[in-house]
Structure formats: C-alpha cells, structure tokens
Design a protein around this motif. Structure first.
Motif, PDB file in Angstrom:
ATOM      1  N   VAL A  18       0.822  -1.217   0.000  1.00 56.72           N
ATOM      2  CA  VAL A  18       0.000   0.000   0.000  1.00 56.72           C
ATOM      3  C   VAL A  18       0.850   1.259   0.000  1.00 56.72           C
ATOM      4  CG1 VAL A  18      -1.962  -1.144   1.127  1.00 56.72           C
ATOM      5  CG2 VAL A  18      -0.288   0.089   2.532  1.00 56.72           C
ATOM      6  N   SER A  19       2.122   1.129   0.368  1.00 54.01           N
ATOM      7  CA  SER A  19       3.010   2.284   0.410  1.00 54.01           C
ATOM      8  C   SER A  19       3.611   2.618  -0.955  1.00 54.01           C
ATOM      9  CB  SER A  19       4.136   2.037   1.426  1.00 54.01           C
ATOM     10  OG  SER A  19       3.600   1.860   2.734  1.00 54.01           O
ATOM     11  N   ILE A  20       3.332   1.785  -1.959  1.00 53.58           N
ATOM     12  CA  ILE A  20       3.805   2.046  -3.316  1.00 53.58           C
ATOM     13  C   ILE A  20       2.658   2.681  -4.100  1.00 53.58           C
ATOM     14  CG2 ILE A  20       4.731   1.047  -5.437  1.00 53.58           C
ATOM     15  CD1 ILE A  20       5.721  -1.314  -3.725  1.00 53.58           C
ATOM     16  N   PRO A  21       2.775   3.935  -4.501  1.00 59.13           N
ATOM     17  CA  PRO A  21       1.676   4.581  -5.244  1.00 59.13           C
ATOM     18  C   PRO A  21       1.357   3.809  -6.524  1.00 59.13           C
ATOM     19  CG  PRO A  21       3.293   6.211  -4.519  1.00 59.13           C
ATOM     20  CD  PRO A  21       3.897   4.866  -4.273  1.00 59.13           C
ATOM     21  N   SER A  22       0.058   3.523  -6.744  1.00 56.88           N
ATOM     22  CA  SER A  22      -0.297   2.760  -7.949  1.00 56.88           C
ATOM     23  C   SER A  22      -1.743   2.981  -8.367  1.00 56.88           C
ATOM     24  CB  SER A  22      -0.043   1.265  -7.733  1.00 56.88           C
ATOM     25  OG  SER A  22      -0.776   0.771  -6.626  1.00 56.88           O
ATOM     26  N   PRO A  23      -2.170   4.250  -8.558  1.00 53.07           N
ATOM     27  CA  PRO A  23      -3.498   4.438  -9.147  1.00 53.07           C
ATOM     28  C   PRO A  23      -3.544   3.791 -10.523  1.00 53.07           C
ATOM     29  CG  PRO A  23      -2.252   6.498  -9.167  1.00 53.07           C
ATOM     30  CD  PRO A  23      -1.470   5.532  -8.347  1.00 53.07           C
ATOM     31  N   THR A  24      -4.723   3.346 -10.923  1.00 53.74           N
ATOM     32  CA  THR A  24      -4.865   2.693 -12.217  1.00 53.74           C
ATOM     33  C   THR A  24      -4.228   3.540 -13.314  1.00 53.74           C
ATOM     34  OG1 THR A  24      -6.970   1.766 -11.479  1.00 53.74           O
ATOM     35  CG2 THR A  24      -6.500   1.672 -13.835  1.00 53.74           C
ATOM     36  N   GLY A  25      -3.371   2.888 -14.118  1.00 55.69           N
ATOM     37  CA  GLY A  25      -2.648   3.594 -15.160  1.00 55.69           C
ATOM     38  C   GLY A  25      -1.229   3.964 -14.770  1.00 55.69           C
ATOM     39  N   GLY A 180      -4.376  -6.599  16.110  1.00 52.31           N
ATOM     40  CA  GLY A 180      -4.634  -7.353  14.896  1.00 52.31           C
ATOM     41  C   GLY A 180      -5.278  -6.633  13.744  1.00 52.31           C
ATOM     42  N   TYR A 181      -5.589  -5.344  13.907  1.00 58.09           N
ATOM     43  CA  TYR A 181      -6.197  -4.603  12.805  1.00 58.09           C
ATOM     44  C   TYR A 181      -5.119  -4.010  11.905  1.00 58.09           C
ATOM     45  CZ  TYR A 181     -10.639  -4.822  15.305  1.00 58.09           C
ATOM     46  OH  TYR A 181     -11.776  -5.262  15.935  1.00 58.09           O
ATOM     47  N   ILE A 182      -5.448  -3.888  10.632  1.00 59.12           N
ATOM     48  CA  ILE A 182      -4.625  -3.120   9.715  1.00 59.12           C
ATOM     49  C   ILE A 182      -5.535  -2.096   9.062  1.00 59.12           C
ATOM     50  CG2 ILE A 182      -4.823  -4.910   7.923  1.00 59.12           C
ATOM     51  CD1 ILE A 182      -2.005  -3.910   6.952  1.00 59.12           C
ATOM     52  N   LYS A 183      -5.135  -0.822   9.179  1.00 55.79           N
ATOM     53  CA  LYS A 183      -5.921   0.300   8.659  1.00 55.79           C
ATOM     54  C   LYS A 183      -5.116   0.964   7.556  1.00 55.79           C
ATOM     55  CE  LYS A 183      -6.109   2.621  12.546  1.00 55.79           C
ATOM     56  NZ  LYS A 183      -6.554   3.620  13.559  1.00 55.79           N
ATOM     57  N   SER A 184      -5.750   1.188   6.417  1.00 61.24           N
ATOM     58  CA  SER A 184      -5.029   1.806   5.312  1.00 61.24           C
ATOM     59  C   SER A 184      -5.972   2.055   4.154  1.00 61.24           C
ATOM     60  CB  SER A 184      -3.890   0.899   4.845  1.00 61.24           C
ATOM     61  OG  SER A 184      -3.197   1.466   3.758  1.00 61.24           O
ATOM     62  N   ARG A 185      -5.680   3.041   3.336  1.00 66.62           N
ATOM     63  CA  ARG A 185      -6.274   3.070   2.012  1.00 66.62           C
ATOM     64  C   ARG A 185      -5.696   1.906   1.210  1.00 66.62           C
ATOM     65  NH1 ARG A 185      -9.220   7.477   0.622  1.00 66.62           N
ATOM     66  NH2 ARG A 185      -8.936   9.366   1.874  1.00 66.62           N
ATOM     67  N   ASP A 189      -6.996  -3.565  -3.496  1.00 62.72           N
ATOM     68  CA  ASP A 189      -7.041  -4.995  -3.260  1.00 62.72           C
ATOM     69  C   ASP A 189      -5.662  -5.500  -2.870  1.00 62.72           C
ATOM     70  OD1 ASP A 189      -8.133  -7.607  -3.229  1.00 62.72           O
ATOM     71  OD2 ASP A 189      -7.539  -7.929  -5.289  1.00 62.72           O
ATOM     72  N   LYS A 190      -4.869  -4.623  -2.250  1.00 63.17           N
ATOM     73  CA  LYS A 190      -3.509  -5.044  -1.948  1.00 63.17           C
ATOM     74  C   LYS A 190      -3.445  -6.046  -0.799  1.00 63.17           C
ATOM     75  CE  LYS A 190      -1.222  -1.187  -4.170  1.00 63.17           C
ATOM     76  NZ  LYS A 190      -0.376   0.022  -4.060  1.00 63.17           N
ATOM     77  N   ALA A 191      -4.501  -6.113   0.015  1.00 59.97           N
ATOM     78  CA  ALA A 191      -4.554  -7.173   1.019  1.00 59.97           C
ATOM     79  C   ALA A 191      -4.586  -8.533   0.338  1.00 59.97           C
ATOM     80  CB  ALA A 191      -5.776  -6.992   1.917  1.00 59.97           C
ATOM     81  N   SER A 192      -5.381  -8.662  -0.706  1.00 56.57           N
ATOM     82  CA  SER A 192      -5.476  -9.950  -1.393  1.00 56.57           C
ATOM     83  C   SER A 192      -4.280 -10.218  -2.294  1.00 56.57           C
ATOM     84  CB  SER A 192      -6.776 -10.025  -2.195  1.00 56.57           C
ATOM     85  OG  SER A 192      -7.884 -10.139  -1.316  1.00 56.57           O
ATOM     86  N   VAL A 193      -3.645  -9.174  -2.817  1.00 55.06           N
ATOM     87  CA  VAL A 193      -2.385  -9.381  -3.547  1.00 55.06           C
ATOM     88  C   VAL A 193      -1.359 -10.001  -2.609  1.00 55.06           C
ATOM     89  CG1 VAL A 193      -0.463  -8.241  -4.713  1.00 55.06           C
ATOM     90  CG2 VAL A 193      -2.806  -7.546  -5.216  1.00 55.06           C
ATOM     91  N   ALA A 194      -1.264  -9.470  -1.391  1.00 56.79           N
ATOM     92  CA  ALA A 194      -0.338 -10.040  -0.406  1.00 56.79           C
ATOM     93  C   ALA A 194      -0.689 -11.488  -0.108  1.00 56.79           C
ATOM     94  CB  ALA A 194      -0.361  -9.205   0.874  1.00 56.79           C
ATOM     95  N   ILE A 195      -1.979 -11.790  -0.013  1.00 55.17           N
ATOM     96  CA  ILE A 195      -2.410 -13.156   0.257  1.00 55.17           C
ATOM     97  C   ILE A 195      -1.969 -14.099  -0.860  1.00 55.17           C
ATOM     98  CG2 ILE A 195      -4.492 -14.607   0.327  1.00 55.17           C
ATOM     99  CD1 ILE A 195      -5.746 -12.339   2.060  1.00 55.17           C
ATOM    100  N   LEU A 196      -2.131 -13.689  -2.121  1.00 49.13           N
ATOM    101  CA  LEU A 196      -1.714 -14.559  -3.231  1.00 49.13           C
ATOM    102  C   LEU A 196      -0.194 -14.691  -3.290  1.00 49.13           C
ATOM    103  CD1 LEU A 196      -4.105 -13.876  -6.247  1.00 49.13           C
ATOM    104  CD2 LEU A 196      -4.288 -15.545  -4.397  1.00 49.13           C
ATOM    105  N   LEU A 197       0.537 -13.618  -3.023  1.00 46.10           N
ATOM    106  CA  LEU A 197       1.995 -13.728  -2.988  1.00 46.10           C
ATOM    107  C   LEU A 197       2.446 -14.662  -1.875  1.00 46.10           C
ATOM    108  CD1 LEU A 197       3.065 -10.001  -3.612  1.00 46.10           C
ATOM    109  CD2 LEU A 197       3.075 -11.888  -5.263  1.00 46.10           C
ATOM    110  N   GLN A 198       1.814 -14.551  -0.721  1.00 48.00           N
ATOM    111  CA  GLN A 198       2.138 -15.453   0.391  1.00 48.00           C
ATOM    112  C   GLN A 198       1.781 -16.902   0.055  1.00 48.00           C
ATOM    113  OE1 GLN A 198       4.300 -14.317   2.537  1.00 48.00           O
ATOM    114  NE2 GLN A 198       3.094 -14.199   4.418  1.00 48.00           N
ATOM    115  N   LEU A 199       0.670 -17.085  -0.654  1.00 41.18           N
ATOM    116  CA  LEU A 199       0.273 -18.429  -1.059  1.00 41.18           C
ATOM    117  C   LEU A 199       1.325 -19.046  -1.973  1.00 41.18           C
ATOM    118  CD1 LEU A 199      -1.767 -20.775  -1.393  1.00 41.18           C
ATOM    119  CD2 LEU A 199      -2.792 -19.453  -3.268  1.00 41.18           C
ATOM    120  N   MET A 200       1.765 -18.300  -2.981  1.00 40.52           N
ATOM    121  CA  MET A 200       2.782 -18.835  -3.884  1.00 40.52           C
ATOM    122  C   MET A 200       4.087 -19.110  -3.147  1.00 40.52           C
ATOM    123  SD  MET A 200       2.217 -16.860  -7.516  1.00 40.52           S
ATOM    124  CE  MET A 200       1.565 -15.278  -6.962  1.00 40.52           C
ATOM    125  N   LYS A 201       4.431 -18.252  -2.199  1.00 40.43           N
ATOM    126  CA  LYS A 201       5.630 -18.479  -1.393  1.00 40.43           C
ATOM    127  C   LYS A 201       5.519 -19.774  -0.612  1.00 40.43           C
ATOM    128  CE  LYS A 201       8.372 -16.317   2.301  1.00 40.43           C
ATOM    129  NZ  LYS A 201       8.509 -15.100   3.177  1.00 40.43           N
TER     130      LYS A 201
END
Length: 351
Positions: A18-25, A180-185, A189-201
């Motif tokens: 989430v700390s990497i700026p990435s608006p669509t485009g 246990g909470y994580i608060k962020s803009r 869907d970066k929570a689920s991106v992390a989940i898929l990266l962790q899954l592949m790992k």
C-alpha cells in the motif's frame, strides 16, 4: 507442513504494497515489486501488454487449468486543470466520492519523474472566510490540490513540471495495531495481492505439486473494469477473483471471516463453485460469510463479460469502509488465505 504462514509477514507485506503509489494507469512500480518478490522465490513471471503480471505454477493436470487473480491498481486521480490560483483541479480514477478524500495528503507524479506533495481540500475551506465552508458540495468544481510549493498562479505550477494528465496518488496512512487490525487506504485490493503472494511463497517453500496447472494474475486495471478479462488460457476452467468483501448496512461480511460473494452488480457467481468454496470452508474450520455486493464488479465478472467460457467465483477478506478509510483484521486475512490454499489443492467441480 505449517498450518498457516506467519500473519505478521502478511501484514508487513500489505504495508509495503500500500506504500507504493499505484493508481490505475500508474502501476509499473508495484508490478515490479511483485515481480521481484516472485523472482526471489524462483517463480517465473511474464507481463501482459496491459502491464499486469502472470505467474504459472504447473500442476499434475495440464489439460484443465485454474486462474486466480488479485489487483494492485488502486483509486487515485489525474490533474484535470492547473488553476489560475496555482492549485490543481482533479479528475477521479475509480469509483469513489470526493468527500472520501477531503483533507487527504497526496503526491503529484510528474511525467519527468519528479514528485510533489500536496493536500486535497475544499476551495472554501477556511471558516474565517467562507460562511458556506461546511455546506458547499464536495465535487470537482469545489475541491482542489494545494501544492507544497511556493506557487500562486498556473505559470509557476507549470515551471515545476506539473501538467494536465499527471497522476495523483493518495497517502495510504497505513497503521497496524497491536490487536490485529490493519488500517489503510488501498486494502482493496492489496490485502489480497499479499495473500496470493504469500500463497505462492508457501507452495514453493513446501514443494507442493498442485492438482491443476494454476495461473496467478496480478492485474492492474480492475478499478476501471477490465483488469482480468484477458490472458486466460483456453484450458482454464475455474477463475477465482480474490478481492474484498464489502461491509455495511444489510451486509453479512465482517472483518474477521472470509467473504464468499454469491452475487454482485453483474449477477450471480457460479453456484457450483460457490458451494465448493463453502464446503472447503466448513471442512477446514474456516470462518466465512456469504454475501451480495450490490455496487461491485470484479476481475472474474470482467472475464465473463469478455466472453470467456469459465466457471467464476469471488472471495476476499472483509474490508470496512471500502474506497475510503479501509480496515480489516488479521483473522480475516488468515481465513482468506486458508480458503485459497485449500481451494488450489482441491478437485475441480463437475460442470
């Protein structure tokens, strides 16, 4: 075999994403981050022409494939106009409202690579000057970016290198709490991106052979509707979008379980795949909720709309205040990762 990857690692990975700026485009940097993450695991990837990232893990059955997707593109904005007063008018990227970004810190990314900071404000902000400061509509005409530079006219702004079409990203303001909470803009869907990266790992680390060749698409145009509608192999039977569960009045989704979507604005998701996901959750003691998202579309529904003959589904962690100041809990992350893990190891449904 471990029971679950360290959830603290998942939360830290979300914080990095989430700390990497990435608006669509404007997603090249975050795609590169994901690419390097997978390269360090010796997982080969390729980029599609839209700039998305695809990783493929071979399976025992190479005649029938699966695809899972999560998206790294986020809400954001572009410079619509350099105003005569030295401030910027915005044009929004993605489906959200101006009131959700009022007072937010932002960055302006110029085409030359320079980055300037600023704040998104109502033009009529000062209550000492504008008697309608609280009543004026939050819209494109009334809201503007105050640049952190000594500029008070359009010429001075352009001398900085800022121009129409420059991307504007929002400060994620990410925080991880002790309980246990994580608060962020941009948990969508970066929570689920992390989940898929962790899954592949995990699959790589444990040397797991999947029952079916499985593609993982990190898409980068979901917020504008077409991120996951291409690069689907003819062998792909099942397509699972891992996105977010929407919370609010009338919703069953919460911040502690995995949300399984049964229908969104595009219509019902595949009934057989939904039942399989529920069965996997119940057999593996995974907390879940079934839900309908009334104003929502996913990469999976985009794939259906584009004409692919696939079985489609949608799951994700429950996210409070989506497209605004989002929050979830590690319990939801855990339940979502458990479900995707058991899903990729399961047999396909019979269609």
């Amino acid at each position: 075999m471990s029971t679950y990857p360290n959830v603290n690692e998942t939360k830290e990975l979300i914080k990095q994403l989430v700390s990497i700026p990435s608006p669509t485009g404007f997603t090249a940097n975050v795609i590169q981050f994901a690419e390097e993450f997978l390269s360090n695991l010796a997982i080969e990837t390729r980029r599609n022409r839209k700039g998305g990232l695809i990783a493929t893990l071979p399976g025992t059955n190479n005649h029938e494939h699966r695809m899972l997707t999560a998206h790294v593109d986020t809400l954001g904005a572009m410079v619509k106009e350099v105003k005569p007063n030295g401030r910027l008018r915005l044009d929004l990227i993605g489906g959200f409202r101006y009131n959700s970004i009022e007072g937010e810190y932002c960055e302006i990314h110029t085409s030359s690579g320079k980055v300037y900071t600023g704040t998104i404000l109502m033009h009529q902000t000062s209550v000492h000057v504008y008697k309608d400061a609280g009543k004026a509509e939050r819209n494109q005409d009334n809201m503007e970016v105050r640049i952190d530079a000594e500029v008070n006219n359009a010429e001075a702004v352009r001398e900085l290198g800022i121009e129409v079409g420059d991307f504007v990203s929002f400060d994620p303001r990410v925080q991880i709490t002790d309980n246990g909470y994580i608060k962020s803009r941009h948990l969508d869907d970066k929570a689920s991106v992390a989940i898929l990266l962790q899954l592949m790992k995990r699959l790589k680390k444990e040397n797991v052979t999947l029952p079916y060749t499985t593609h993982f698409l990190i898409s980068n145009n979901e917020e504008i509707g077409y991120g996951g509608n291409s690069n689907i192999t003819p062998e792909t039977v099942e397509y699972l979008a891992v996105d977010m569960g929407a919370m609010g009045d009338g919703q069953s989704t919460d911040e502690y379980t995995v949300s399984i979507c049964v229908k969104d604005s595009t219509g019902p998701y595949h009934y057989g795949l939904r039942k399989r996901l529920v069965d996997l959750a119940e057999k593996n003691q995974i907390g879940y909720k079934l839900d309908i998202y009334p104003f929502y579309g996913s990469d999976a529904s985009a794939a259906i709309k584009s004409g692919h003959d696939i079985v489609h589904g949608l799951i994700g962690p429950g996210i409070d205040s989506s497209h605004a100041f989002e929050r979830t809990h590690e319990k939801s992350l855990i339940n979502t990762e458990k479900l995707v893990y058991h899903y990729v190891l399961s047999e396909m449904i019979t269609v």
